[in-house]
Design an enzyme around this catalytic site. Structure first.
Site, PDB file in Angstrom:
ATOM      1  N   LYS A   1     -13.810 118.165 -74.955  1.00 36.38           N
ATOM      2  CA  LYS A   1     -12.832 117.847 -75.359  1.00 36.38           C
ATOM      3  C   LYS A   1     -12.659 116.971 -76.837  1.00 36.38           C
ATOM      4  O   LYS A   1     -13.177 115.855 -76.917  1.00 36.38           O
ATOM      5  CB  LYS A   1     -11.938 117.059 -74.315  1.00 36.38           C
TER       6      LYS A   1
ATOM      7  N   SER B   1      -3.423 115.607 -72.494  1.00 32.87           N
ATOM      8  CA  SER B   1      -4.037 115.914 -73.888  1.00 32.87           C
ATOM      9  C   SER B   1      -5.260 116.964 -73.772  1.00 32.87           C
ATOM     10  O   SER B   1      -5.504 117.180 -74.892  1.00 32.87           O
ATOM     11  CB  SER B   1      -4.222 114.520 -74.584  1.00 32.87           C
TER      12      SER B   1
ATOM     13  N   SER C   1      -3.738 113.523 -68.464  1.00 32.69           N
ATOM     14  CA  SER C   1      -4.227 114.293 -69.236  1.00 32.69           C
ATOM     15  C   SER C   1      -5.359 115.232 -69.127  1.00 32.69           C
ATOM     16  O   SER C   1      -5.547 116.134 -69.679  1.00 32.69           O
ATOM     17  CB  SER C   1      -4.946 113.376 -70.545  1.00 32.69           C
TER      18      SER C   1
END
Length: 358
Positions: free
Chosen positions: A50, A107, A131
């Site tokens: 990520k 996210s 997220s």
């Protein structure tokens, strides 16, 4: 024979131009690292990381040390909006692989899309308000945020915990086995006593989401995976407490709000080992944003309390969007949570990659 890393890179080259899950793909580096990883426990297992700092994260470094190979970095939200349930890839906004007009969540947007589209089976994430769980739910994959403090937090407030997005709960075990010291599988004794809360006592959940998650719970009961108990969970809306902690400005009122949530959840888990809720109150929204809806309404209470929580695919709303069922257990019971998730997915199997858009 094509290596696992080469095959993953080929899938990324084929599928990512339409999805924009990746911000960088590590072609030459990944192939060289695969050759160097021969003989290690995870030799040549491709995974995604990520965001720009993903390669330096604790989890990524542990996976690499075991021989796994990061094939690229995935999208996270860019600047310009107060909502974070979206992503920005190298060549455009990240789209939901099930419906390109919808966001994938965030996210950990690109990580969820990379897994959902079958580009990789495993990707790292982090979860400060949902997220990992929100994009897992909206992309139809498994997502887990670990107990607060169990692994180094990427967030100075401690709200964010490392997590994993994976093609299944069974595949996510690869992550825990090599990232978490002392991990050992904990298969559950079935049926697991569980309470289902459609709204945690305060959230407004859209009927189509509530219907899918309730049907999933009923299937788990019928299959003997869980035994529903009447143990209502009623929390106060944690929005003000989360916002105050995130902003570094808690007040006596927000501290009291957080403490009340902790007391309620501690009392619940003292009686009942498993809590089930929808992951989000809404299906994936369009790229223009969620409007006045907090997609985090059912997730961020557990960032404040520090409990481990997972999203398992529960089914699809009538508009063709995946929905997630949230599983929450007591602090420090990450192995037990993953064991329950594995049992759940025997009844609620992951949907697998959707057809490529176009």
């Amino acid at each position: 024979m094509t290596s696992a890393v080469a095959a993953a890179l080929a899938r990324i080259g084929e599928r990512d131009p339409a999805l924009h899950a990746f911000t960088e793909v590590r072609h030459e580096e990944a192939l060289a690292e695969e050759r160097a990883a021969r003989g290690l426990p995870l030799a040549g297992l491709p995974f995604a990381v990520k965001g720009p700092a993903g390669l330096r994260s604790y989890a990524a470094r542990r996976l690499v040390a075991a021989g796994a190979v990061p094939v690229g970095t995935t999208s996270v939200p860019g600047p310009g909006t107060p909502w974070q349930t979206w992503g920005q890839g190298a060549h455009g906004r990240t789209v939901n692989p099930w419906r390109a007009d919808r966001t994938p969540g965030g996210s950990s947007a690109g990580s969820a899309v990379a897994v959902a589209a079958g580009m990789v089976e495993l990707a790292t994430g982090s979860d400060g308000a949902g997220s990992v769980r929100i994009p897992a739910a909206w992309c139809g994959v498994f997502g887990l945020r670990t107990t607060a403090g169990l692994l180094p937090s990427p967030d100075r407030t401690g709200l964010a915990s490392p997590g994993v997005l994976a093609s299944s709960a069974a595949r996510a075990e690869t992550y825990l086995r090599h990232v978490l010291d002392g991990y050992a599988p904990r298969p559950p004794r079935l049926p697991v006593p569980a309470a289902y809360s459609p709204d945690l006592g305060f959230a407004s959940v859209e009927p189509e989401v509530a219907g899918v998650t309730r049907a999933a719970v009923d299937r788990l009961v019928a299959a003997g995976v869980i035994r529903l108990v009447q143990d209502p969970v009623t929390l106060l809306d944690p929005a003000d407490a989360w916002t105050a902690v995130r902003g570094g400005s808690p007040t006596p009122a927000t501290r009291a709000l957080r403490a009340a949530g902790d007391r309620a959840l501690d009392a619940f888990f003292g009686r009942t080992p498993l809590l089930l809720t929808p992951v989000t109150p809404n299906p994936p929204h369009g790229h223009e944003g969620p409007g006045n809806v907090y997609s985090t309404a059912l997730t961020w209470a557990f960032n404040l309390s520090g409990h481990p929580a997972a999203s398992v695919p529960a089914g699809f709303t009538p508009d063709g969007c995946p929905t997630g069922l949230q599983l929450v257990t007591a602090r420090g019971t990450d192995a037990e949570l993953l064991g329950i998730a594995c049992a759940v997915e025997c009844v609620l199997p992951p949907p697998g990659p959707p057809r490529p858009p176009g």
